[in-house]
Write an enzyme that holds these catalytic residues in place. Structure first.
Site, PDB file in Angstrom:
ATOM      1  N   TYR A 108      36.162  44.293  46.251  1.00 20.35           N
ATOM      2  CA  TYR A 108      37.479  44.135  45.647  1.00 20.35           C
ATOM      3  C   TYR A 108      38.009  45.499  45.171  1.00 20.35           C
ATOM      4  O   TYR A 108      37.368  46.526  45.364  1.00 20.35           O
ATOM      5  CB  TYR A 108      37.415  43.110  44.519  1.00 20.35           C
ATOM      6  CG  TYR A 108      37.162  41.701  45.013  1.00 20.35           C
ATOM      7  CD1 TYR A 108      38.129  41.020  45.748  1.00 20.35           C
ATOM      8  CD2 TYR A 108      35.949  41.064  44.785  1.00 20.35           C
ATOM      9  CE1 TYR A 108      37.898  39.732  46.230  1.00 20.35           C
ATOM     10  CE2 TYR A 108      35.706  39.780  45.267  1.00 20.35           C
ATOM     11  CZ  TYR A 108      36.685  39.117  45.991  1.00 20.35           C
ATOM     12  OH  TYR A 108      36.451  37.854  46.472  1.00 20.35           O
TER      13      TYR A 108
ATOM     14  N   GLU B  89      31.610  43.594  45.520  1.00 20.42           N
ATOM     15  CA  GLU B  89      31.966  42.688  46.617  1.00 20.42           C
ATOM     16  C   GLU B  89      33.159  43.172  47.439  1.00 20.42           C
ATOM     17  O   GLU B  89      33.735  42.406  48.220  1.00 20.42           O
ATOM     18  CB  GLU B  89      32.229  41.261  46.112  1.00 20.42           C
ATOM     19  CG  GLU B  89      31.003  40.384  46.110  1.00 20.42           C
ATOM     20  CD  GLU B  89      30.020  40.699  44.994  1.00 20.42           C
ATOM     21  OE1 GLU B  89      28.862  40.324  45.139  1.00 20.42           O
ATOM     22  OE2 GLU B  89      30.380  41.332  43.975  1.00 20.42           O
TER      23      GLU B  89
ATOM     24  N   HIS C 297      32.330  41.617  51.061  1.00 23.25           N
ATOM     25  CA  HIS C 297      32.580  40.394  51.828  1.00 23.25           C
ATOM     26  C   HIS C 297      32.638  40.669  53.325  1.00 23.25           C
ATOM     27  O   HIS C 297      32.376  39.774  54.127  1.00 23.25           O
ATOM     28  CB  HIS C 297      33.881  39.731  51.371  1.00 23.25           C
ATOM     29  CG  HIS C 297      33.776  39.032  50.053  1.00 23.25           C
ATOM     30  ND1 HIS C 297      32.710  38.227  49.725  1.00 23.25           N
ATOM     31  CD2 HIS C 297      34.595  39.021  48.966  1.00 23.25           C
ATOM     32  CE1 HIS C 297      32.881  37.744  48.503  1.00 23.25           C
ATOM     33  NE2 HIS C 297      34.009  38.207  48.021  1.00 23.25           N
TER      34      HIS C 297
ATOM     35  N   ARG D 167      30.812  44.129  36.829  1.00 23.76           N
ATOM     36  CA  ARG D 167      30.036  43.739  38.015  1.00 23.76           C
ATOM     37  C   ARG D 167      30.044  44.913  38.981  1.00 23.76           C
ATOM     38  O   ARG D 167      31.043  45.201  39.641  1.00 23.76           O
ATOM     39  CB  ARG D 167      30.607  42.482  38.660  1.00 23.76           C
ATOM     40  CG  ARG D 167      29.702  41.954  39.769  1.00 23.76           C
ATOM     41  CD  ARG D 167      29.915  40.487  40.017  1.00 23.76           C
ATOM     42  NE  ARG D 167      29.024  40.001  41.058  1.00 23.76           N
ATOM     43  CZ  ARG D 167      28.935  38.723  41.411  1.00 23.76           C
ATOM     44  NH1 ARG D 167      29.669  37.820  40.781  1.00 23.76           N
ATOM     45  NH2 ARG D 167      28.112  38.346  42.362  1.00 23.76           N
TER      46      ARG D 167
END
Length: 721
Positions: free
Chosen positions: A193, A191, A279, A241
Site C-alpha cells: 500500500y 503489503e 499483494h 505495520r
C-alpha cells in the site's frame, strides 16, 4: 513479562522482562496469556486480532453489523483488535466511496465499534490505510506513476504538497479515531500500500527528498508517525505495520527494514506489526500450503534491533504455534486475522485448554479474501456466521425437536452442529465408517493438511453437544419413520461422475475416480493422465507430483480415520526453496528473493480439459494462481481443447485441439470429471407426512464441489428449524 514507557518523550522506551510471575499463570499457555504493560495501558494477553477488510467498513449503515462482529471476538478473549483499512482521504480509498475517518459523522459511526469492544475489555485499534496505486478508482496516487498489476488505474505521482497534506490527513484521522473511542491506530505500511510504495524501490523512482536511499524513502512514513503522535498524544497506541520482507523485485533488504524500524521507534511507534509480501508478489504468503509461522524469523530479526514490542503474523492459527513464538522470544505478540473469522472464541478456548474445540482457520481464502477482491462481504468457509452475526443467529429453542441428519460430510456436520447447539435432539447418520465426506479427499492433498482440523473440530463439537452419530448406517424410509423425526436434513453429498458407457476403456483396472485414488483404494503408476482440470483435477495433479507428503499406499488408508493423526507438512525450508524465498533472516537480497530450487516431480502427469483456453481459469482468485504455478513448476503437461476417444492398455487416445488423434502413453488414468448428487432419500410428495425434509450441500447442487456453500447450507437450514 513487563514493559516500561518513558512518557517524557514521544518515544515509548519499552523494556521486556522475560520472566513470568507464577501469579495467575495460565496452566496451558503461560506466555500467551501473560499481560503486556505498555505503561499507559495494559494488554490482557498477547493475542491480537489483525486487520481484515470485511466490506462492512465501507457503508455507514453496516456499522451496527460491524460492531456485532467485533463484539463477538472481544467477548471471545482477544486482547486487542484492529479494524479493516479505513482511508484518511478520498485518494486513499480501496474502492469508490470506501470507509473513511475524516468527519464527525464518521466518529459517530465508529463509536458503535469501540463501545462494543470495550464492553469486554478489548483494546480497539483503527487501521489507517491509504491504498496508493492499489486503489480501484480513478483518483489513485503513488510515489511514482507506475501502474500496479492489480488495479486498472494508473496512479498520479504525488507532489510534495500532496504528500504533506496526506501526512496531515493521517493525523486528522488519528485524532478523530481517538474521539471515537479507539485506543490507538495502526498505520498500514506494508503489503504494497501507499507508504510501502514509498519505502521500496519497487515503485519509488523519485529523485527528490522522498526518493533515493532508504533515509529519503522512509521520510513519508516517519513524518506520518510523528504527526499522528503529536495529534493523538502520549496515551494512545500507535502500531505500524512494517513490511519485513517485500518479496518483489527491487524490494528492500533487511538492513533497510531495520533502519526503518529504528526510525519508527524514534518517531513514536508503540508496537511494530509484521507485514509479509506485497499483494502483487508471486510468492504465496497466507494460502493453506504456506507452512505455519513460515515468516516469524524475519520478525525475530527486527526484534533484535528495537526496544518496543514486535508482533508476529501470517499463518499462525493454533495456540501451540503462538505460544512457541512468544516463549522463544521471537516476538512479544501474535497477530491472527482469519483465525478469528473461523472462531471468535479462539482465545478463550485456548485459555481454558479446549484446543480440540477450536474451529481452525484452514487458510482457504474462499470466503474472506476471495470475497474482498470480488467486492463482496467477507465471511468464513468454516464459520458462516462470521460477518453475519446479526443475520445468521443460532437461537436456543424452547421446544426441542427430533432431527435426523443424513450424511456426515461438512454439510451434514454443519447442520447437526447448529441444530444441536440450538438445543434440538440430533442423530447423524453416515453410510461410511468415517465422517468428513469430500474433505477426506481434500485433506490428503499436500499443502491441504489443515483440512484435517475441520473434521477434528466437528467430531469433537458433535460429541460435546451430545449428537448421536451412527456410522456404517444406510438410511431407509423405515428407519426414519421409526425414529419419530420432526425434521430430516438430507446431506448425502455427491459421488464422482462415472464415465462408464460414455468413454471406452473406463472399466480397465488402471482407470480410477479421484475418490478411489485419494481414499487409498487404488494406486497409480509413474505416468498418469488426469481427466478434468477443475479444482479437483488440479488437486489430484498436485497430489501426484508433490515431493512432500506421504502417499496413501505407504500410509495405509486406515490411518486417515484417526482424528488425532496429522500428516507431515512441507517444512519451512523446503517451502522457501520451492518458492525462492531466502532462508537468511538477515537477508541482503532485494525483497528477500532468491533463485527457486530445481524440482523433480515424482511422476509425469498430463492434465487434460475438453474446453479450449488456459487451464485453471475458474480457480479461486487469491489461491488459484498458486495451484497453477505448482503444476507448472512440477512439470505437469497441460492439454486443453481435447476430446477423449478411448482408454486402452497403452494409454489414453485423445483428439487434440488441432483435430489430430494422439496417444498419451500413461500407466494410469484418474477421472476428475465432476460429481453427481446423491438424492435417492428425498421422499416423494406425500411420503413421511410427519417429517419435514430439507436438501442441502452437494445433494442439493453438485455443479462443483463447494464446501463454503455446503457448510452455509447446513447452518442456515438448522438455524431455521
Amino acid at each position: 513479562m513487563s514493559a516500561r514507557i518513558d512518557t517524557a518523550s514521544h518515544n515509548p522506551s519499552i523494556t521486556i522482562d522475560a520472566t513470568i510471575s507464577t501469579t495467575d499463570k495460565n496452566a496451558h499457555y503461560p506466555h500467551l496469556f501473560e499481560p503486556l504493560d505498555l505503561g499507559f495501558t495494559t494488554l490482557k494477553n498477547r493475542v491480537v486480532m489483525g486487520s481484515m477488510h470485511t466490506g462492512l467498513e465501507d457503508r455507514f449503515y453496516n456499522y451496527g453489523k460491524l460492531a456485532a462482529y467485533f463484539a463477538e471476538r472481544a467477548k471471545g478473549g482477544a486482547a486487542m483488535m484492529i479494524t479493516g483499512g479505513i482511508s484518511p482521504n478520498r485518494e486513499g480509498w480501496l474502492l469508490p466511496a470506501g470507509g473513511t475517518m475524516n468527519s464527525k459523522m464518521d466518529v459517530r459511526n465508529h463509536q458503535k465499534i469501540t463501545k462494543a469492544a470495550h464492553k469486554y475489555d478489548s483494546k480497539m485499534i483503527m487501521q489507517i490505510l491509504h491504498s496508493g496505486r492499489y486503489g480501484y478508482h480513478p483518483f489513485v496516487v503513488s510515489a511514482s506513476p507506475i501502474k500496479s498489476p492489480i488495479s486498472p488505474f494508473k496512479p498520479r505521482k504525488m507532489s510534495i504538497k500532496n504528500i504533506e497534506q496526506t501526512v496531515n490527513d493521517f493525523a486528522r484521522s488519528a485524532r478523530l479515531a481517538k474521539q471515537a473511542g479507539y485506543d490507538g491506530v495502526e498505520i498500514m505500511g506494508s503489503e504494497g500500500y501507499l507508504l510501502n510504495q514509498f519505502l521500496s524501490r519497487h515503485v519509488n523512482k523519485r529523485t527528490d527528498d522522498y526518493g533515493g536511499d532508504i533515509h529519503n524513502r522512509m521520510k513519508f512514513a516517519v513524518d506520518v508517525v510523528k504527526a499522528v503522535r503529536a495529534e493523538a498524544g502520549e496515551d494512545f497506541i500507535i502500531l505500524f505495520r512494517l513490511s519485513v520482507i517485500d518479496l518483489v523485485t527491487d524490494g528492500n533488504i533487511m538492513d533497510e527494514v531495520i533502519t526503518v524500524a529504528k526510525a519508527l521507534e524514534a518517531a513514536g511507534v508503540t508496537i511494530i506489526n509484521t507485514g509479509i509480501g506485497w499483494h502483487e508478489a508471486r510468492v504465496p504468503t497466507i494460502v493453506t500450503s504456506v507452512p505455519r509461522a513460515a515468516f516469524v524469523d524475519f520478525t525475530s530479526e527486527i526484534k533484535k534491533h528495537v526496544s518496543i514490542p514486535v508482533m508476529a503474523a501470517n499463518r499462525i492459527n493454533m495456540p501451540d504455534t503462538a505460544e512457541n513464538i512468544i516463549a522463544s522470544g521471537q516476538a512479544d505478540l501474535v497477530q491472527m486475522a482469519r483465525p478469528f473469522l473461523a472462531d471468535p472464541n479462539w482465545v478463550n478456548k485456548a485459555k481454558n485448554g479446549e484446543v480440540d474445540r477450536i474451529n481452525t482457520c484452514i487458510a482457504c481464502n474462499q470466503a474472506c479474501l476471495d470475497h474482498t477482491f470480488e467486492n463482496k462481504r467477507s465471511t468464513c468457509l468454516v464459520n458462516p456466521q462470521a460477518c453475519y452475526e446479526t443475520e445468521l443467529v443460532y437461537k436456543k429453542v424452547k421446544k426441542p425437536k427430533n432431527v435426523a441428519v443424513i450424511g456426515g460430510g461438512v454439510a451434514g456436520m454443519s447442520a447437526a452442529h447448529v441444530a444441536a447447539l440450538r438445543g434440538h435432539n440430533v442423530t447423524l447418520f453416515e453410510a461410511k465408517d468415517i465422517l468428513g465426506g469430500q474433505f477426506n479427499y481434500a485433506k490428503v492433498i499436500p499443502g491441504k493438511e489443515e483440512f484435517f482440523e475441520t473434521i477434528r473440530y466437528y467430531i469433537n463439537e458433535l460429541a460435546h453437544l451430545g449428537v448421536e452419530v451412527k456410522l456404517n448406517t444406510k438410511v431407509d424410509k423405515a428407519l426414519l419413520e421409526a425414529g419419530n423425526f420432526h425434521h430430516v436434513i438430507v446431506a448425502t453429498g455427491v459421488v464422482p461422475r462415472c464415465l462408464k458407457g460414455k468413454l471406452e476403456g473406463t472399466d480397465l483396472p488402471q482407470v480410477m475416480s479421484y475418490a478411489e485414488l485419494l481414499s487409498g483404494q487404488k494406486s497409480v503408476g509413474n505416468t498418469v493422465a488426469v481427466i478434468g482440470a477443475g479444482g479437483i483435477g488440479f488437486d489430484v495433479s498436485e497430489y501426484l507430483t508433490a515431493n512432500h507428503g506421504q502417499a496413501l499406499d505407504e500410509l495405509g488408508a486406515e490411518v486417515l480415520k484417526d482424528p488425532t493423526y496429522r500428516p507431515k507438512a512441507q517444512s519451512v525450508s523446503e517451502w522457501r526453496e520451492e518458492w525462492g524465498v531466502t532462508a537468511d533472516p538477515d537477508y541482503q537480497t532485494e525483497g528477500g528473493l532468491i533463485e527457486t530450487g530445481d524440482i523433480t516431480p515424482v511422476r509425469q502427469v498430463y492434465l487434460i480439459q475438453r474446453t479450449k483456453g488456459r487451464l485453471g481459469s475458474g480457480l479461486n482468485k487469491t489461491s488459484g494462481w498458486v495451484h497453477r504455478a505448482h503444476v507448472k513448476s512440477h512439470g505437469v503437461i497441460q492439454v486443453s481443447g481435447a476430446q477423449y476417444e478411448k482408454i486402452t492398455n497403452e494409454g489414453i487416445w485423445i483428439t487434440n485441439n488441432q483435430g489430430q488423434s494422439q496417444l498419451l502413453r500413461v500407466d494410469s488414468v484418474v477421472v476428475c470429471a465432476g460429481q453427481e448428487s446423491v438424492v435417492e432419500l428425498m421422499p416423494n410428495v406425500g411420503d413421511a407426512p410427519d417429517a419435514q425434509y430439507h436438501l442441502i450441500g452437494g445433494a442439493k447442487l453438485a455443479a462443483e464441489l463447494d464446501a463454503k456453500r455446503a457448510i452455509r447450507d447446513g447452518a442456515e437450514v438448522a438455524a431455521g428449524i
